[in-house]
Design a protein around this motif. Sequence first.
Motif, short mmCIF file in Angstrom:
data_model
loop_
_atom_site.label_atom_id
_atom_site.label_comp_id
_atom_site.label_asym_id
_atom_site.label_seq_id
_atom_site.Cartn_x
_atom_site.Cartn_y
_atom_site.Cartn_z
N GLU A 250 -9.01 1.10 -8.53
CA GLU A 250 -8.53 2.20 -7.69
C GLU A 250 -7.75 1.74 -6.46
OE1 GLU A 250 -7.57 5.94 -6.89
OE2 GLU A 250 -8.73 5.32 -8.65
N LEU B 165 0.81 -1.22 0.00
CA LEU B 165 0.00 0.00 0.00
C LEU B 165 0.85 1.27 0.00
CD1 LEU B 165 -2.78 -1.04 2.55
CD2 LEU B 165 -3.09 -0.58 0.11
N GLY B 166 2.16 1.13 0.14
CA GLY B 166 3.04 2.29 0.10
C GLY B 166 3.32 2.92 1.45
N HIS B 167 2.89 2.31 2.54
CA HIS B 167 3.13 2.85 3.89
C HIS B 167 4.44 2.26 4.42
CE1 HIS B 167 -0.82 4.63 3.78
NE2 HIS B 167 -1.39 3.45 3.59
N ARG C 110 2.34 2.34 -8.09
CA ARG C 110 2.55 3.77 -8.39
C ARG C 110 4.04 4.11 -8.37
NH1 ARG C 110 -0.23 8.34 -8.73
NH2 ARG C 110 -2.17 7.25 -8.24
N THR C 111 4.78 3.57 -7.42
CA THR C 111 6.21 3.84 -7.33
C THR C 111 6.94 3.38 -8.58
OG1 THR C 111 6.18 3.64 -4.91
CG2 THR C 111 8.31 3.35 -6.00
N ARG D 117 -4.02 1.32 -7.19
CA ARG D 117 -3.22 2.40 -7.77
C ARG D 117 -2.48 3.17 -6.68
NH1 ARG D 117 -6.87 5.46 -12.36
NH2 ARG D 117 -7.78 3.61 -13.35
N THR D 118 -1.76 2.46 -5.88
CA THR D 118 -1.06 3.09 -4.77
C THR D 118 0.15 2.26 -4.43
OG1 THR D 118 -1.31 3.94 -2.51
CG2 THR D 118 -2.38 1.86 -3.00
N GLY D 119 1.01 2.83 -3.60
CA GLY D 119 2.14 2.05 -3.12
C GLY D 119 3.07 1.60 -4.22
#
Length: 454
Positions: free
Chosen positions: A418, A233-235, A426-427, A421-423
């Motif tokens: 949707e 999730l990008g955290h 996206r990186t 589209r994160t973490g």
Amino acid sequence: MGTLFSQGARMQRPVSPAALPGALRNDPRVRAALARRDVGSVFALAHDESGLSYNKIAEACDIRPERVSKMARGDGTVTSLPVLERICDGLQIPGAYLGLAARPWETGAPHPAPHLEEEEDPVKRRDILRGALVAGLAGPGLAAALTTTRTDIDAALAATDHTTDLDRWQATAERYGHGYHGQAPVAVLGDLIAEFDELRPLLDRPQTDRDRAALAHVTAHMAGMVAIVLHDLGHHRESHGWSATAARAAERSGDHQLHAWVLAREAMVPLNFGAAPAAAKLADKARNLAGSEPSPAGALAAAVAARAHAVSGDRERALAAVADVERVAEQLTPQQRTDTWFGYPTQKHHVHLSQALTHLGETRRAYETQAAALTLSRPPSVMTRALITIDEASCRAQDGEREAAAHIASQAFGELPEPYRTGLTRTRATALYRTLPRDTPGRDRLADALAIPG
């Protein structure tokens, strides 16, 4: 205290807002479920037949609503006597229905007996019980005394024997280990955190050395999976913290392979979020801990090391790690290749190799491993397919096909649901975008998909 619990004292209790109606309480289905202590079926019947909400049941019984709902669906049981007593009180179920002593609020039921050392001579109590048995006076008083004694023994056993709880948590960890299974990462994260809320009381209880090691093993697995989802999730900061917790638990479990797996997974956080040298150190530490015998943890550690050294620009060490992971992967058993977060499945092997070879500029070999990952019998997950496709786009860019790279990446990222589209996705897509010259045809479309200001 002597006055409060004197002979004949009664405790009047207001009717619970979640009390079962008398007809339902005596329904054969409810009685049968209570006899086998299947409180989940009781919750479901109370909800379906009497319209009691799970929130109201949860509040009355002092149980989390999520747990009530899960048990009503057949997921989970209650073995703790204090929790069973709270359910009796919350739903106003007579204690005898669950094999417990009469509850204090039951009409005509005496309050639970005081501790013997405070108000009653143990010898005198023993003589009374013995006389009652000899006389065959198996009335309500004796039945309650016998039940109280038995439940006290059950409670003492429950406080020291956690085999059932540990078996359940080991099965839970194994179930989550199979990955997302089409669920959005944030949904899986919510479930894992809810599970930890239920696991936490077990961590506070006294444990034997053996049970403590087994519980640490389960905790390491569960915390490691939380770290994986947070990473995806990008955290990255939260993921690093949970990885540290998982590593601490793995070390206490005494399982070196599990500890190596946790460190290898932890190395993926700095690797994917801009600190490749730190990732390489962690991955190499995991490789040393895993040892020379082929194992999923050793293969994962070598794969992450290959990627980290490639990103750091250490071509020689990256290629050596690639050769190492290919050698180890060939020697793994079918069981070690199972498609779980704790195994090293062939598909994920190709995903790792794709990343390493892409960063090394070995585009021909990278294309081959990307194709292999996509054509295996088991379809890749939504996230895996997107990551492989973005790797392909990066290889195309390195081979001079920049327009095709922009098109492939924008389509892969733009078609993601949707929640994905994160973490990590996206990186990776953003990193490719930044390598493309400004005049690359299709670069603006990729910027739009990533919502990067023009």
